[in-house]
Design a protein around this motif. Structure first.
Motif, short mmCIF file in Angstrom:
data_model
loop_
_atom_site.label_atom_id
_atom_site.label_comp_id
_atom_site.label_asym_id
_atom_site.label_seq_id
_atom_site.Cartn_x
_atom_site.Cartn_y
_atom_site.Cartn_z
N LYS A 22 0.83 -1.20 0.00
CA LYS A 22 0.00 0.00 0.00
C LYS A 22 0.87 1.25 0.00
O LYS A 22 2.01 1.22 0.46
CB LYS A 22 -0.88 0.01 1.26
N GLY A 23 0.31 2.34 -0.49
CA GLY A 23 0.96 3.62 -0.36
C GLY A 23 0.78 4.12 1.07
O GLY A 23 -0.03 3.59 1.84
N ALA A 24 1.53 5.15 1.44
CA ALA A 24 1.43 5.67 2.80
C ALA A 24 1.73 7.16 2.82
O ALA A 24 2.58 7.64 2.07
CB ALA A 24 2.38 4.93 3.72
N ILE A 25 1.03 7.87 3.69
CA ILE A 25 1.31 9.27 4.00
C ILE A 25 1.97 9.28 5.37
O ILE A 25 1.52 8.59 6.29
CB ILE A 25 0.02 10.11 4.02
N LEU A 141 18.08 6.83 8.52
CA LEU A 141 18.14 5.44 8.96
C LEU A 141 17.26 5.30 10.18
O LEU A 141 17.40 6.10 11.13
CB LEU A 141 19.58 5.04 9.29
N GLY A 142 16.32 4.34 10.16
CA GLY A 142 15.40 4.25 11.28
C GLY A 142 14.73 2.90 11.42
O GLY A 142 15.03 1.94 10.71
N ILE A 143 13.79 2.88 12.34
CA ILE A 143 13.00 1.68 12.62
C ILE A 143 11.54 2.09 12.72
O ILE A 143 11.22 3.19 13.19
CB ILE A 143 13.47 0.97 13.92
N SER A 144 10.65 1.22 12.24
CA SER A 144 9.22 1.50 12.22
C SER A 144 8.47 0.33 12.85
O SER A 144 8.86 -0.83 12.65
CB SER A 144 8.75 1.72 10.78
N HIS A 145 7.43 0.63 13.60
CA HIS A 145 6.62 -0.41 14.24
C HIS A 145 5.16 -0.24 13.81
O HIS A 145 4.61 0.86 13.88
CB HIS A 145 6.72 -0.31 15.76
N THR A 146 4.55 -1.32 13.36
CA THR A 146 3.17 -1.31 12.91
C THR A 146 2.23 -1.41 14.12
O THR A 146 2.36 -2.33 14.92
CB THR A 146 2.91 -2.47 11.94
N LEU A 147 1.31 -0.45 14.22
CA LEU A 147 0.34 -0.45 15.31
C LEU A 147 -0.94 -1.18 14.94
O LEU A 147 -1.59 -1.79 15.79
CB LEU A 147 -0.01 0.99 15.71
N SER A 148 -1.35 -1.06 13.67
CA SER A 148 -2.57 -1.70 13.17
C SER A 148 -2.41 -1.91 11.67
O SER A 148 -1.34 -1.64 11.12
CB SER A 148 -3.79 -0.81 13.46
N GLN A 149 -3.45 -2.34 11.02
CA GLN A 149 -3.41 -2.59 9.58
C GLN A 149 -2.98 -1.35 8.81
O GLN A 149 -2.32 -1.44 7.79
CB GLN A 149 -4.80 -3.06 9.11
N ASP A 150 -3.34 -0.15 9.31
CA ASP A 150 -3.08 1.08 8.56
C ASP A 150 -2.16 2.08 9.24
O ASP A 150 -1.77 3.06 8.63
CB ASP A 150 -4.42 1.77 8.25
N TRP A 151 -1.83 1.90 10.51
CA TRP A 151 -1.05 2.89 11.24
C TRP A 151 0.27 2.31 11.74
O TRP A 151 0.34 1.18 12.18
CB TRP A 151 -1.84 3.41 12.45
N SER A 152 1.32 3.15 11.68
CA SER A 152 2.61 2.77 12.24
C SER A 152 3.33 4.01 12.75
O SER A 152 2.98 5.14 12.40
CB SER A 152 3.46 2.03 11.19
N VAL A 153 4.31 3.79 13.60
CA VAL A 153 5.14 4.87 14.14
C VAL A 153 6.59 4.56 13.82
O VAL A 153 6.96 3.39 13.62
CB VAL A 153 4.95 5.04 15.67
N LEU A 180 14.39 12.13 14.37
CA LEU A 180 13.01 12.38 13.99
C LEU A 180 12.12 11.29 14.58
O LEU A 180 12.55 10.16 14.75
CB LEU A 180 12.83 12.35 12.47
N ILE A 181 10.87 11.66 14.86
CA ILE A 181 9.84 10.69 15.19
C ILE A 181 8.71 10.93 14.20
O ILE A 181 8.56 12.05 13.68
CB ILE A 181 9.34 10.79 16.64
N GLY A 182 7.93 9.89 13.91
CA GLY A 182 6.89 10.07 12.92
C GLY A 182 5.74 9.10 13.08
O GLY A 182 5.81 8.12 13.84
N VAL A 183 4.68 9.39 12.34
CA VAL A 183 3.51 8.53 12.27
C VAL A 183 3.16 8.36 10.81
O VAL A 183 3.32 9.29 10.02
CB VAL A 183 2.33 9.12 13.09
N ARG A 184 2.72 7.16 10.44
CA ARG A 184 2.42 6.83 9.04
C ARG A 184 1.05 6.20 8.94
O ARG A 184 0.69 5.34 9.73
CB ARG A 184 3.48 5.88 8.51
N ARG A 185 0.31 6.61 7.90
CA ARG A 185 -1.01 6.05 7.62
C ARG A 185 -0.97 5.42 6.24
O ARG A 185 -0.72 6.09 5.25
CB ARG A 185 -2.07 7.16 7.65
N SER A 186 -1.20 4.13 6.17
CA SER A 186 -1.21 3.40 4.90
C SER A 186 -2.62 3.40 4.33
O SER A 186 -3.60 3.42 5.05
CB SER A 186 -0.74 1.95 5.10
N PHE A 187 -2.72 3.34 3.02
CA PHE A 187 -4.03 3.30 2.35
C PHE A 187 -3.96 2.49 1.10
O PHE A 187 -2.92 2.20 0.58
CB PHE A 187 -4.52 4.72 2.05
#
Length: 187
Positions: A22-25, A141-153, A180-187
């Motif tokens: 999926k794409g993500a914002i 360079l970073g690490i991302s953790h999936t919170l749900s089907q569409d959200w990650s930090v 940096l810290i961030g939040v991502r929404r997949s769609f």
């Protein structure tokens, strides 16, 4: 379930998309500090970055379920310059992202690099940026953790370079490094 023809139909299970399908914002912010360059000012920058990650461009999918994927990333950044001769920077960049996903697709390690153009409010101060138009490039360079089907930090380290590409002499380029810290929404 029985059809009108007398044959039973089995329900079709929906296909679960993986995060890279999926794409993500994404929205990221943090703090960058000057670590080099020809400028005499000790810059401290608060970046606000909005990015779009494309679905997987290409990749390798392993038997254990893990994946190494490459995606494209397009970003708009608005930097508040807390310390330095300028006050604000608006830039655009594009680049690639490589992600290694664990077998359950719950987290990934990523690296990203790219570049683009931007505009800074140059103040004509000696040692500051010599003009408004700038070139930029970054690596992350970073690490991302999936919170749900569409959200990650995510959390990452970022290096950013801004300069006018030698269009003025001297060319007071700026190198900045930070977190940096961030939040991502997949769609």
């Amino acid at each position: 379930m029985v059809s009108t023809t007398g044959f039973s139909k089995s329900p079709v299970a929906p296909v679960e998309l993986k995060p890279w399908d999926k794409g993500a914002i994404e929205f990221e912010t943090g703090m960058l500090w000057k670590v080099g360059g020809d400028t005499t000012f000790n810059y401290r920058i608060i970046p606000f970055i909005v990015s779009w990650r494309t679905p997987e461009w290409f990749g390798f999918h392993f038997r254990n379920g893990s994946a190494l994927v490459v995606r494209q990333k397009f970003s708009a950044m608005a930097n508040f310059i807390e310390t330095g001769s300028e006050n604000r920077y608006l830039g655009f960049s594009g680049g690639g992202v490589i992600e290694w996903w664990n077998p359950s697709a719950t987290w990934n390690v990523f690296g990203s690099a790219g570049g683009g153009v931007g505009w800074i409010d140059a103040q004509s101060a000696p040692g500051g940026q010599g003009q408004d138009f700038t070139l930029n490039w970054y690596s992350q360079l970073g690490i991302s953790h999936t919170l749900s089907q569409d959200w990650s930090v995510n959390a990452s380290a970022m290096f950013q370079h801004m300069s006018n590409g030698g269009q003025t002499n001297p060319n007071p380029g700026l190198n900045a490094l930070g977190m940096l810290i961030g939040v991502r929404r997949s769609f």
